[in-house]
Design a protein around this motif. Structure first.
Motif, PDB file in Angstrom:
ATOM      1  N   ALA A 609       0.825  -1.207   0.000  1.00 13.14           N
ATOM      2  CA  ALA A 609       0.000   0.000   0.000  1.00 13.14           C
ATOM      3  C   ALA A 609       0.857   1.254   0.000  1.00 13.14           C
ATOM      4  O   ALA A 609       0.545   2.237  -0.685  1.00 13.14           O
ATOM      5  CB  ALA A 609      -0.926  -0.019   1.215  1.00 13.14           C
ATOM      6  N   GLU A 610       1.940   1.249   0.757  1.00 14.79           N
ATOM      7  CA  GLU A 610       2.823   2.416   0.775  1.00 14.79           C
ATOM      8  C   GLU A 610       3.545   2.576  -0.555  1.00 14.79           C
ATOM      9  O   GLU A 610       3.756   3.688  -1.043  1.00 14.79           O
ATOM     10  CB  GLU A 610       3.817   2.285   1.919  1.00 14.79           C
ATOM     11  CG  GLU A 610       3.177   2.439   3.298  1.00 14.79           C
ATOM     12  CD  GLU A 610       4.156   2.218   4.426  1.00 14.79           C
ATOM     13  OE1 GLU A 610       5.233   1.618   4.164  1.00 14.79           O
ATOM     14  OE2 GLU A 610       3.862   2.621   5.562  1.00 14.79           O
ATOM     15  N   GLY A 613       0.780   3.785  -3.047  1.00 17.70           N
ATOM     16  CA  GLY A 613      -0.029   4.932  -2.670  1.00 17.70           C
ATOM     17  C   GLY A 613      -1.488   4.598  -2.490  1.00 17.70           C
ATOM     18  O   GLY A 613      -2.368   5.429  -2.778  1.00 17.70           O
ATOM     19  N   HIS A 615      -4.086   4.494  -0.121  1.00 20.78           N
ATOM     20  CA  HIS A 615      -4.304   4.995   1.236  1.00 20.78           C
ATOM     21  C   HIS A 615      -5.363   4.194   1.989  1.00 20.78           C
ATOM     22  O   HIS A 615      -5.244   3.991   3.200  1.00 20.78           O
ATOM     23  CB  HIS A 615      -4.696   6.466   1.177  1.00 20.78           C
ATOM     24  CG  HIS A 615      -3.680   7.333   0.505  1.00 20.78           C
ATOM     25  ND1 HIS A 615      -2.376   7.440   0.951  1.00 20.78           N
ATOM     26  CD2 HIS A 615      -3.764   8.114  -0.612  1.00 20.78           C
ATOM     27  CE1 HIS A 615      -1.707   8.265   0.165  1.00 20.78           C
ATOM     28  NE2 HIS A 615      -2.521   8.685  -0.790  1.00 20.78           N
ATOM     29  N   ARG A 616      -6.380   3.721   1.310  1.00 19.46           N
ATOM     30  CA  ARG A 616      -7.421   2.956   1.988  1.00 19.46           C
ATOM     31  C   ARG A 616      -6.858   1.652   2.543  1.00 19.46           C
ATOM     32  O   ARG A 616      -7.115   1.281   3.693  1.00 19.46           O
ATOM     33  CB  ARG A 616      -8.575   2.673   1.024  1.00 19.46           C
ATOM     34  CG  ARG A 616      -9.804   2.049   1.704  1.00 19.46           C
ATOM     35  CD  ARG A 616     -10.837   1.677   0.652  1.00 19.46           C
ATOM     36  NE  ARG A 616     -11.259   2.840  -0.102  1.00 19.46           N
ATOM     37  CZ  ARG A 616     -12.261   3.636   0.255  1.00 19.46           C
ATOM     38  NH1 ARG A 616     -12.914   3.390   1.370  1.00 19.46           N
ATOM     39  NH2 ARG A 616     -12.590   4.672  -0.480  1.00 19.46           N
ATOM     40  N   ARG A 618      -3.726   1.062   3.112  1.00 17.43           N
ATOM     41  CA  ARG A 618      -2.739   1.409   4.138  1.00 17.43           C
ATOM     42  C   ARG A 618      -3.436   1.614   5.478  1.00 17.43           C
ATOM     43  O   ARG A 618      -2.942   1.155   6.519  1.00 17.43           O
ATOM     44  CB  ARG A 618      -1.990   2.676   3.722  1.00 17.43           C
ATOM     45  CG  ARG A 618      -0.948   3.140   4.722  1.00 17.43           C
ATOM     46  CD  ARG A 618      -0.044   4.198   4.119  1.00 17.43           C
ATOM     47  NE  ARG A 618       0.789   4.815   5.142  1.00 17.43           N
ATOM     48  CZ  ARG A 618       0.536   5.987   5.695  1.00 17.43           C
ATOM     49  NH1 ARG A 618      -0.525   6.686   5.312  1.00 17.43           N
ATOM     50  NH2 ARG A 618       1.329   6.483   6.618  1.00 17.43           N
ATOM     51  N   ALA A 619      -4.564   2.290   5.471  1.00 18.34           N
ATOM     52  CA  ALA A 619      -5.314   2.486   6.714  1.00 18.34           C
ATOM     53  C   ALA A 619      -5.780   1.146   7.279  1.00 18.34           C
ATOM     54  O   ALA A 619      -5.698   0.910   8.495  1.00 18.34           O
ATOM     55  CB  ALA A 619      -6.509   3.398   6.464  1.00 18.34           C
ATOM     56  N   ASP A 647      -4.544   9.360   9.507  1.00 17.71           N
ATOM     57  CA  ASP A 647      -4.055  10.203   8.413  1.00 17.71           C
ATOM     58  C   ASP A 647      -4.316   9.552   7.061  1.00 17.71           C
ATOM     59  O   ASP A 647      -4.736  10.232   6.105  1.00 17.71           O
ATOM     60  CB  ASP A 647      -2.558  10.459   8.589  1.00 17.71           C
ATOM     61  CG  ASP A 647      -2.254  11.281   9.838  1.00 17.71           C
ATOM     62  OD1 ASP A 647      -3.161  11.993  10.311  1.00 17.71           O
ATOM     63  OD2 ASP A 647      -1.112  11.194  10.342  1.00 17.71           O
ATOM     64  N   ALA A 648      -4.079   8.238   6.974  1.00 15.40           N
ATOM     65  CA  ALA A 648      -4.323   7.546   5.709  1.00 15.40           C
ATOM     66  C   ALA A 648      -5.800   7.557   5.363  1.00 15.40           C
ATOM     67  O   ALA A 648      -6.176   7.705   4.188  1.00 15.40           O
ATOM     68  CB  ALA A 648      -3.802   6.106   5.803  1.00 15.40           C
ATOM     69  N   LEU A 651      -6.612  10.867   3.853  1.00 14.64           N
ATOM     70  CA  LEU A 651      -6.114  10.968   2.481  1.00 14.64           C
ATOM     71  C   LEU A 651      -6.987  10.180   1.512  1.00 14.64           C
ATOM     72  O   LEU A 651      -7.156  10.575   0.359  1.00 14.64           O
ATOM     73  CB  LEU A 651      -4.666  10.474   2.416  1.00 14.64           C
ATOM     74  CG  LEU A 651      -3.608  11.371   3.069  1.00 14.64           C
ATOM     75  CD1 LEU A 651      -2.257  10.664   3.094  1.00 14.64           C
ATOM     76  CD2 LEU A 651      -3.494  12.695   2.331  1.00 14.64           C
ATOM     77  N   ALA A 652      -7.523   9.065   1.990  1.00 17.04           N
ATOM     78  CA  ALA A 652      -8.393   8.244   1.146  1.00 17.04           C
ATOM     79  C   ALA A 652      -9.824   8.750   1.123  1.00 17.04           C
ATOM     80  O   ALA A 652     -10.664   8.175   0.424  1.00 17.04           O
ATOM     81  CB  ALA A 652      -8.366   6.797   1.643  1.00 17.04           C
ATOM     82  N   THR A 658     -11.440   6.728   9.104  1.00 11.66           N
ATOM     83  CA  THR A 658     -11.036   7.829   9.977  1.00 11.66           C
ATOM     84  C   THR A 658     -11.700   7.709  11.344  1.00 11.66           C
ATOM     85  O   THR A 658     -11.050   7.850  12.390  1.00 11.66           O
ATOM     86  CB  THR A 658     -11.398   9.172   9.337  1.00 11.66           C
ATOM     87  OG1 THR A 658     -10.820   9.245   8.026  1.00 11.66           O
ATOM     88  CG2 THR A 658     -10.888  10.325  10.170  1.00 11.66           C
TER      89      THR A 658
END
Length: 857
Positions: A609-610, A613, A615-616, A618-619, A647-648, A651-652, A658
């Motif tokens: 995920a990193e 990119g 973000h979903r 990654r979260a 934070d991820a 971003l997503a 969140t």
């Protein structure tokens, strides 16, 4: 595997083949070399059951079309864009669940047009090899009729292999064995200095791969194991590709063998210390094969002189005191000729003993090279030993290789170039097999052939000495041959073809894992209906068979996930593989037991995920890792992950991720006893849920706020929040949740000294628990009511409620929990947000449920 596959020549001798000319005309004997570690009664895996089909030309009517469509669909899978499959996955989900209804199959068990006769050559008239490849494997049935290699009853072949293994014996190495036994009793430096021996004695066997070093270690272990009451532990410290295995992974494997659970996410030092503690009171013999350096071995040494460590390495392990290496070279001439005799029979050796001696010299006495030479001769009954020596001498040396490796390289090149094109391609593709382990399913996917053809190929490779049989229906590529095979793959196959083969293998693995998980669901479920349309090679007959397959293949599956992520070019398949593996492990073993493996898988997803990119995802990975860190007491680490997940999620633009992260941050602060920050973060999460109208989450968060305020002694705030939680559960028609929230409100009133109000609230909660039919909750509330009545000075009424509670518990058959908030439904979640008790700081186990779209875990 390092050199175990080729150490058979050093460790064990096959039964002598029939030396009569008639026997020579029948081809190689069925007792081809096998591993000394091979399971004498291997458990048949469901995915290889179809390999024993009578003929490959009768496809199952339910299976998809053959290789043309397979190749087209595989190319489509390999070119899949690196974006989430289907709908974007929510936290905890790494892509969709795959489409079982898709007709794609990467090497099914149908007719792919590859006749097994053509894969490794046909027999000519009179039983002689028709071509350069010759016939590579003995017929399981032993009827002598023309037919495909490896056909017949697989169970009979297994029993025959078991019997032949028992008939083999170790060859040579008497001097080395004697020296190693003497070294055990040798006084060490600590003994000479009058100090107590602090650690286990280390015996080191040093030699190059292919020299028979592992076979020597295994023979020594067999000789000594009776003296160690707690058994033998084995670990391999170098992967088939040559990379050292992390100490943390090795130590976890050894702890698993000992039945000791290591915490998920623990680092190398912690796991190594746990291993040493587990071995403190045990008397074990530890075999560490193919050690890369002294640091690896030193981290695993038991602090117990009653244990013994046998280490295998290329050279001295500088840094470990009081260790003298036993250097292993080639076999002596007598043992080397005896090894060849096991493949060729005594006739060809007896008629030309000088040629046999010349051949052993050309092979430098290396068991690996001798096994390849013996396999070449066994496949050609009419060829003489002198013919092979002449051919071997004509093979040019590769100047880029060290002189000590050239005999093995020559023998490999001669044997490899004698293979027909399909067989040579299949052997090259085995370089892609994770951990050097493959089964017919794996090779079927790599080569794009049927499972039955792949099984024939593997049996043929065993006869030629390229691979060895391993437990659970798998085959191992020797570590000493892996570099040679990889060189051939790089030289003869285009990168696009290699990547396509890797994609087929990963796709097949995903399908098997999806089927493995689906078999745990109800018969009428959608997942079971979908897998019913898969080829039978990708289906499991029952849950037990699927669980056994998952248990046997777990090291290979985890290695597949690591290699797929490290590749970097097949990230979509890698994410699907990880998601399928997470689901399968959770379904069969449960999230608690499989937590260490799940932790590593979530780390892999985080890396992808990193890199991409995403973000979903990654979260999702950070939330899952944070939950596991919380459960193992690493709360501050979990707090960092939850903040990064928040934070991820932003971003997503994922409000659920969140909000979930905010709630988990509050839970982490609650675990740390920081009630003010916990209440602040719960309040932020509640505000978001109120804005989105998510009523169930609102009720839960009111309860969490009530619990935090209770801990902080702010009983007024706590009571308001518990009443809001009760009202929320009532609007949701969640009767048990409503009763629990009322019980917590009664508890707060009791803490505040308002006993009469607490009694009325508790009576109301008892009535709601009775309506809910929750016997355990009803009994727990009766006991709380009794305690309140005792405080109010009414022991008679308290006694009546206790009698009623005991009667309820007798009917329910189980004792109550510590309090009514201990149940899952309606209680305030713990730090991870998964439903822990509102009155406890202990987080609940995460569910690891993965869903697609914006659905919640």
């Amino acid at each position: 595997m390092t050199d175990q596959a080729v150490n058979i020549g050093d460790a064990e001798r096959p039964e002598k083949a029939d030396s009569t000319p008639a026997a020579a005309g029948r081809g190689p004997a069925p007792n081809t070399p096998a591993s000394p570690h091979a399971d004498p009664t291997p458990t048949p895996a469901p995915d290889t059951a179809t390999a024993a089909a009578p003929a490959p030309s009768r496809p199952d009517a339910s299976e998809p079309p053959g290789p043309g469509r397979e190749r087209r669909d595989t190319r489509r899978a390999a070119a899949e864009p690196d974006a989430p499959s289907g709908a974007a996955a929510g936290p905890g989900a790494y892509g969709d669940d795959g489409d079982f209804g898709d007709d794609r199959d990467f090497g099914d068990d149908g007719d792919d047009g590859d006749d097994p006769h053509e894969v490794l050559g046909r027999r000519g008239s009179g039983g002689a090899a028709a071509g350069p490849g010759g016939r590579t494997g003995a017929r399981a049935g032993g009827d002598g009729r023309p037919g495909r290699v490896g056909s017949g009853d697989r169970r009979s072949r297994t029993e025959g292999d078991s019997a032949s293994r028992e008939a083999r014996r170790f060859l040579g190495r008497d001097r080395e064995l004697k020296a190693l036994r003497v070294d055990i009793s040798r006084a060490g430096l600590d003994t000479l200095a009058g100090r107590k021996v602090p650690r286990a004695r280390v015996l080191l066997i040093a030699g190059r791969p292919g020299s028979g070093r592992t076979a020597l270690a295994q023979q020594l272990v067999r000789d000594l194991e009776r003296g160690y009451r707690d058994g033998v532990l084995r670990a391999r410290l170098t992967e088939s590709g040559g990379d050292p295995v992390p100490v943390e992974r090795v130590a976890r494997g050894l702890l698993d063998d000992l039945g000791v659970a290591a915490p998920a996410g623990a680092d190398e030092d912690e796991v190594s210390e746990l291993l040493r503690a587990a071995l403190t009171e045990r008397r074990v013999l530890l075999l560490l094969d193919d050690a890369a350096d002294a640091e690896q071995v030193d981290a695993l040494l038991p602090d117990n002189p009653e244990c013994l460590v046998v280490a295998v390495a290329r050279g001295p392990l500088t840094g470990i005191p009081d260790v003298r290496p036993c250097t292993v070279g080639g076999l002596d001439a007598k043992a080397a000729i005896e090894l060849l005799d096991g493949y060729t029979g005594s006739v060809r050796i007896t008629v030309d003993p000088q040629a046999a001696e010349t051949l052993t010299e050309l092979c430098a006495g290396q068991p690996a090279a001798l096994v390849l030479a013996g396999g070449w001769l066994a496949a050609r009954p009419t060829a003489s030993v002198a013919d092979l020596a002449k051919r071997l001498r004509a093979v040019p040396d590769e100047d880029v290789r060290p002189a000590t490796l050239r005999p093995l390289a020559r023998a490999f090149r001669l044997a490899y170039e004698a293979l027909p094109a399909p067989g040579a391609r299949g052997l090259r593709l085995l370089a892609l097999a994770p951990l050097g382990l493959a089964d017919p399913q794996t090779l079927s996917a790599l080569a794009g052939c049927s499972v039955s053809t792949a099984a024939s190929l593997l049996d043929g490779f065993v006869a030629l000495g390229f691979v060895r049989k391993a437990p659970h229906g798998q085959y191992e590529v020797p570590g000493c041959l892996m570099p040679l095979i990889k060189d051939r793959l790089a030289a003869e196959d285009r990168p696009a073809e290699v990547q396509l083969a890797r994609a087929r293998m990963l796709e097949r693995t995903v399908r098997l894992l999806q089927s493995c998980r689906a078999v745990t669901e109800a018969e009428d479920s959608a997942a079971r209906r979908k897998i019913s349309g898969l080829p039978r090679a990708l289906r499991f007959p029952n849950r037990a068979a699927a669980a056994q397959w998952l248990r046997d293949r777990q090291p290979v599956l985890l290695a597949s996930a690591r290699l797929a992520v490290a590749d970097g070019e097949l990230d979509t398949l890698a994410r699907r593989l990880v998601a399928a593996l997470v689901r399968a492990l959770a379904a069969h073993r449960g999230a608690e037991e499989a937590a260490p493996e799940l932790y590593g898988l979530h780390q892999l997803v985080l890396g992808v995920a990193e890199r991409r990119g995403l973000h979903r995802e990654r979260a999702a990975a950070l939330l899952n890792l944070g939950d596991l860190d919380t459960r193992t007491g690493r709360t501050r680490d979990a707090l960092s992950r939850y903040r990064a997940a928040m934070d991820a999620g932003r971003l997503a633009n994922d409000p659920y991720a969140t909000g979930r992260a905010m709630e988990s941050v509050g839970g982490a602060h609650q675990e740390l006893g920081d009630w003010q920050r916990a209440a602040d973060w719960y309040g932020r999460a509640l505000a978001q849920r109120l804005a989105r109208g998510e009523r169930a989450d609102q009720a839960r968060l009111y309860g969490r706020l009530g619990a935090v305020h209770t801990y902080a002694g702010r009983y007024g705030e706590a009571l308001r929040n518990w009443r809001a939680a009760a009202a929320g559960y009532r609007r949701l028609a969640d009767v048990p949740g409503h009763a629990r929230a009322l019980s917590e409100a009664a508890r707060v009133q009791e803490y505040a000294g308002r006993l009469q109000e607490s009694l009325r609230t508790c009576e109301e909660a008892v009535e709601w628990a009775r309506r809910a039919g929750d016997v355990r909750l009803h009994a727990a509330l009766r006991l709380r009511l009794a305690d309140t009545l005792d405080r109010l000075g009414d022991p008679s009424a308290a006694r009546l409620h206790r009698v009623a509670a005991e009667r309820l518990l007798a009917l329910g058959g189980r004792g109550p929990e510590a309090g009514p908030a201990g149940s899952a439904s309606g209680s305030a979640p713990g730090p991870a947000g998964h439903g822990a008790s509102a009155t406890s700081a202990t987080p609940a186990a995460p569910t690891y449920e993965t869903r697609s779209g914006s659905e919640k875990n």
